[in-house]
Design an enzyme around this catalytic site. Structure first.
Site, PDB file in Angstrom:
ATOM      1  N   CYS A  17      46.483  22.316  28.467  1.00 54.09           N
ATOM      2  CA  CYS A  17      46.539  20.920  28.037  1.00 54.09           C
ATOM      3  C   CYS A  17      47.444  20.834  26.810  1.00 54.09           C
ATOM      4  O   CYS A  17      48.271  21.733  26.588  1.00 54.09           O
ATOM      5  CB  CYS A  17      45.133  20.362  27.769  1.00 54.09           C
ATOM      6  SG  CYS A  17      44.233  21.166  26.423  1.00 54.09           S
ATOM      7  N   ASN A  20      44.741  22.493  23.453  1.00 52.70           N
ATOM      8  CA  ASN A  20      43.841  23.626  23.762  1.00 52.70           C
ATOM      9  C   ASN A  20      42.551  23.574  22.942  1.00 52.70           C
ATOM     10  O   ASN A  20      41.974  24.609  22.606  1.00 52.70           O
ATOM     11  CB  ASN A  20      44.549  24.984  23.572  1.00 52.70           C
ATOM     12  CG  ASN A  20      43.797  26.178  24.170  1.00 52.70           C
ATOM     13  OD1 ASN A  20      43.935  27.298  23.696  1.00 52.70           O
ATOM     14  ND2 ASN A  20      43.012  25.965  25.197  1.00 52.70           N
ATOM     15  N   CYS A  22      40.328  20.558  23.648  1.00 50.20           N
ATOM     16  CA  CYS A  22      39.436  19.629  24.368  1.00 50.20           C
ATOM     17  C   CYS A  22      39.372  19.946  25.860  1.00 50.20           C
ATOM     18  O   CYS A  22      38.415  20.564  26.341  1.00 50.20           O
ATOM     19  CB  CYS A  22      39.879  18.182  24.167  1.00 50.20           C
ATOM     20  SG  CYS A  22      39.808  17.628  22.452  1.00 50.20           S
ATOM     21  N   ARG A  23      40.396  19.517  26.606  1.00 56.31           N
ATOM     22  CA  ARG A  23      40.311  19.598  28.064  1.00 56.31           C
ATOM     23  C   ARG A  23      40.403  21.014  28.625  1.00 56.31           C
ATOM     24  O   ARG A  23      39.576  21.408  29.464  1.00 56.31           O
ATOM     25  CB  ARG A  23      41.392  18.722  28.700  1.00 56.31           C
ATOM     26  CG  ARG A  23      41.190  17.246  28.464  1.00 56.31           C
ATOM     27  CD  ARG A  23      42.434  16.449  28.784  1.00 56.31           C
ATOM     28  NE  ARG A  23      43.505  16.753  27.835  1.00 56.31           N
ATOM     29  CZ  ARG A  23      44.744  16.327  27.912  1.00 56.31           C
ATOM     30  NH1 ARG A  23      45.099  15.584  28.952  1.00 56.31           N
ATOM     31  NH2 ARG A  23      45.627  16.625  26.985  1.00 56.31           N
ATOM     32  N   SER A  24      41.426  21.775  28.189  1.00 53.93           N
ATOM     33  CA  SER A  24      41.592  23.100  28.813  1.00 53.93           C
ATOM     34  C   SER A  24      40.481  24.082  28.461  1.00 53.93           C
ATOM     35  O   SER A  24      40.074  24.861  29.329  1.00 53.93           O
ATOM     36  CB  SER A  24      42.985  23.691  28.555  1.00 53.93           C
ATOM     37  OG  SER A  24      43.233  23.921  27.192  1.00 53.93           O
ATOM     38  N   ASP A 132      43.146  12.438  28.329  1.00 56.50           N
ATOM     39  CA  ASP A 132      42.879  13.088  27.045  1.00 56.50           C
ATOM     40  C   ASP A 132      41.708  12.391  26.350  1.00 56.50           C
ATOM     41  O   ASP A 132      41.795  11.202  26.022  1.00 56.50           O
ATOM     42  CB  ASP A 132      44.144  12.982  26.188  1.00 56.50           C
ATOM     43  CG  ASP A 132      44.042  13.785  24.912  1.00 56.50           C
ATOM     44  OD1 ASP A 132      42.938  14.275  24.608  1.00 56.50           O
ATOM     45  OD2 ASP A 132      45.070  13.924  24.236  1.00 56.50           O
TER      46      ASP A 132
HETATM   47  P1  4NP Z   1      43.539  18.446  24.408  1.00 59.01           P
HETATM   48  O1  4NP Z   1      43.302  17.208  23.422  1.00 59.01           O
HETATM   49  O2  4NP Z   1      45.003  18.437  24.757  1.00 59.01           O
HETATM   50  O3  4NP Z   1      42.675  18.118  25.573  1.00 59.01           O
HETATM   51  O4  4NP Z   1      43.112  19.700  23.654  1.00 59.01           O
HETATM   52  C1  4NP Z   1      44.055  17.002  22.262  1.00 59.01           C
HETATM   53  C2  4NP Z   1      43.735  17.673  21.106  1.00 59.01           C
HETATM   54  C3  4NP Z   1      44.464  17.437  19.944  1.00 59.01           C
HETATM   55  C4  4NP Z   1      45.501  16.542  19.972  1.00 59.01           C
HETATM   56  C5  4NP Z   1      45.832  15.864  21.127  1.00 59.01           C
HETATM   57  C6  4NP Z   1      45.099  16.113  22.288  1.00 59.01           C
HETATM   58  N1  4NP Z   1      46.214  16.279  18.790  1.00 59.01           N
HETATM   59  O5  4NP Z   1      47.091  15.382  18.811  1.00 59.01           O
HETATM   60  O6  4NP Z   1      46.008  16.907  17.763  1.00 59.01           O
END
Ligand code: 4NP
Length: 160
Positions: A17, A20, A22-24, A132
């Protein structure tokens, strides 16, 4: 099962993702949970296309959501995806379209990994993204968990 140490003969799967956190990591945890319950040996890892959170644990909301479903992901640490991952893993699953675009950009010539959107594995969800949840509420994390867990179930169904 090992984290980040793929072995040739063992099916190896990487979830990617943006951050790294939240989703992954939730996808990694969901598949680890299901693989362990089924007694299957898989190499499972996750990574982000960005480097902002490298070395950090998953978002507390992701940890809490996974725990609600009986999966402990608090020990995971974020890392950035590398071109080398295309040689190390059999399957790389992008959580959304921008992750997929970024992965195509870094994919090296001759990489063996099959690259696709994660929800392509789920009947009726092909071409769709796992949204997200980072700027959402707890419900957004619950929705993400349901999606990545459904995909984990589909992956096991297809691989075994
Ligand atoms: P992820 O979510 O891609 O599912 O881990 C996010 C975590 C952090 C950010 C964006 C999405 N960020 O902008 O910091």
């Amino acid at each position: 099962m090992r984290r980040g140490m793929p072995v040739e003969s063992t099916p190896s799967i990487l979830f990617v993702c943006l951050g790294n956190i939240c989703r992954s990591p939730m996808a990694e945890g969901a598949l680890r949970g299901r693989a362990a319950a089924a007694g299957l040996d898989l190499v499972i890892d996750s990574a982000g296309t960005g480097d902002w959170h490298v070395g950090r644990p998953p978002d507390p909301r992701a940890i809490a959501t996974a725990l609600l479903h009986g999966v402990e992901i608090g020990g995971y640490r974020a890392r950035q995806v590398q071109a080398e991952d295309f040689h190390r893993f059999h399957h790389i699953f992008a959580l959304d379209h921008s992750n997929l675009t970024d992965l195509k950009r870094i994919a090296p010539a001759g990489g063996r990994a099959a690259l696709s959107l994660l929800l392509d594995m789920v009947q009726g969800r092909a071409g769709q993204a796992v949204a997200d949840p980072y700027y959402g509420e707890a419900e957004a994390f619950e929705r993400s968990w349901a999606e990545v867990d459904e995909a984990a179930r589909a992956i096991l169904g297809r691989l075994f």
